[in-house]
Scaffold this active site. Structure first.
Site, PDB file in Angstrom:
ATOM      1  N   LEU A   1       0.838  -1.201   0.000  1.00 44.11           N
ATOM      2  CA  LEU A   1       0.000   0.000   0.000  1.00 44.11           C
ATOM      3  C   LEU A   1       0.874   1.251   0.000  1.00 44.11           C
ATOM      4  O   LEU A   1       1.963   1.271   0.584  1.00 44.11           O
ATOM      5  CB  LEU A   1      -0.911   0.022   1.231  1.00 44.11           C
ATOM      6  CG  LEU A   1      -1.889  -1.130   1.401  1.00 44.11           C
ATOM      7  CD1 LEU A   1      -2.885  -0.805   2.513  1.00 44.11           C
ATOM      8  CD2 LEU A   1      -2.626  -1.460   0.117  1.00 44.11           C
ATOM      9  N   CYS A   2       0.358   2.301  -0.615  1.00 40.87           N
ATOM     10  CA  CYS A   2       1.113   3.535  -0.743  1.00 40.87           C
ATOM     11  C   CYS A   2       0.914   4.404   0.494  1.00 40.87           C
ATOM     12  O   CYS A   2       0.315   5.476   0.432  1.00 40.87           O
ATOM     13  CB  CYS A   2       0.649   4.260  -2.007  1.00 40.87           C
ATOM     14  SG  CYS A   2       1.823   5.479  -2.541  1.00 40.87           S
TER      15      CYS A   2
END
Ligand SMILES: *Cc1c(COP(=O)(O)O)cnc(C)c1O
Length: 408
Positions: free
Chosen positions: A358-359
């Protein structure tokens, strides 16, 4: 890291970690890919057997379904435990689908609506009443349906239990009814058409201190026996709660269950049975039954070095296993045990950080941990994924696909 007591519960075949007797690479082929959750049915069975061997034989074991509501897990536990505790109507349906009788399913939690209470009363489930408003609602629902609802009162004690990861009793609480309000409420309810069973108390979660848990059990027993004396009906049910913890972090030691067993035997013999010979006495556990049985399996997608620091980037993350990222109510972020499933016996170690896909910098699964030197394609497992894993995670965040769950 392999010395962690939870890792030691799992078999290693050659260089491979295995779950349910099946090496993780084979499981990944069965599932069709990573990431996935695997729960080991043998570990769940042996945990319940161990509890049974240590606790007095007339203690009923209840499984708190919210810890892991996967239907296959709940069905498996139905053959092992005596009762279920549910906290929503979805969990109630999962429990009612098992062979466990509705009379041994209890429904706890604040804010139960009239619709939910109606479903529970119609099903014959025991409602653990959390407030005077809820008591009035249950009476109304019962009279509308022409059924005497099975009820217990959840008590908020006038003392606190130390050492719990989450406190759910003592002081002001959204859970349970303050003990000092119980006598007047009992009087109010004396004429109501209720099948009154008894009392429930649950003061906190994730406690690894046997001495504190023993003291809590003793205090709960004496509190409930005192309340039973004020009760217009015979008390047939005492739910003493639980809160038994599991060792998540490196310095955690497993709970001394023998001490708890000895205390409960004493309490049953000297306090409960002389006063309430016919009461069904229940210990209600979630994570202790299933937490250590589960792993979250991911694959290393990238291995990168940034200014000298090694990052293993895996195809899973906090969207599936929030708790391992330290964002599920933890005050200080600490690492869950992690292993490279295909390098269990390798001795060349390195310091790495394991991050999800995930960013966001929150998506950290292992911060500065020591692992065998891992490569792209290796399978990385995060332990302690059997409770408060997938269903306690924000699966919609970033829109990645849902992982598969298997009971191996
Ligand atoms: C959450 C909960 C449990 C289970 O807690 P664990 O820490 O998983 O054992 C038991 N009883 C009630 C009422 C709960 O809300």
């Amino acid at each position: 890291m392999n010395s962690h007591p939870t890792i030691a519960l799992f078999d290693v075949v050659g260089n491979w970690l295995s779950v349910g007797g099946i090496p993780i690479n084979r499981l990944a082929e069965c599932v069709g890919g990573t990431p996935f959750f695997a729960y080991d049915r043998r570990l769940i069975t042996s945990r319940v057997k161990f509890l049974r061997s240590v606790l007095p034989s007339d203690i009923h074991l209840s499984y708190a379904v919210k810890a892991n509501p996967m239907p296959a897990v709940v069905q498996h536990l139905a053959r092992l435990v005596d009762a279920f505790d549910v906290a929503s109507t979805t969990e109630m349906k999962t429990a009612l689908d098992t062979p466990t009788p509705a009379s041994h399913i209890s429904f706890a939690g604040p804010g139960k609506t009239v619709v939910e209470l109606t479903q529970a009363v119609a099903a014959g489930v025991t409602i653990e009443i959390e407030s005077p408003t809820e008591a009035a609602r249950v009476v109304e629902v019962g009279s509308r349906l022409g059924i005497r609802p099975r009820v217990a009162l959840r008590i908020n004690p006038d003392f606190q239990i130390k050492g719990s990861g989450m406190r759910m009793g003592g002081g002001p609480q959204q859970f349970g009814i303050d003990v000092e309000e119980i006598p007047s409420l009992l009087q109010k309810l004396a004429a109501a058409e209720l099948d009154f069973l008894g009392f429930h108390v649950f003061s906190g979660s994730q406690n690894l201190h046997a001495d504190i848990l023993c003291e809590a059990l003793a205090k709960h027993v004496s509190l409930l026996i005192r309340l039973a004396g004020e009760c217009p009906w015979p008390v047939r049910y005492l739910n003493l709660g639980g809160g038994f913890g599991i060792p998540y972090f490196e310095k955690d030691r497993p709970l001394d269950l023998l001490a708890i067993g000895a205390t409960l035997s004493d309490l049953m013999e000297c306090a409960v049975r002389p006063n309430l010979p016919d009461a069904r006495v229940v210990i209600e556990l979630g994570r202790y039954l299933v937490g250590e049985s589960g792993v979250y399996v991911t694959r290393v997608v990238d291995r990168k070095v940034s200014r000298g620091k090694v990052y293993l980037v895996v195809d899973g993350g906090l969207h599936h296993q929030l708790a391992a990222s330290g964002n599920f109510g933890q005050v200080i972020r600490r690492n869950y045990p992690i292993a490279v499933a295909n390098r269990m016996k390798e001795t060349e170690l390195e310091n790495v950080s394991v991050v999800g896909c995930l960013c966001t910098p929150l998506d950290m699964l292992g911060d500065n941990i020591t692992l065998p030197r891992a490569d792209i394609g290796d399978l990385l497992v995060v332990f302690q994924a059997g409770a408060y894993g997938l269903t306690a995670s924000p699966t919609a965040f970033l829109g990645h696909p849902l992982p598969v769950e298997i009971l191996a």
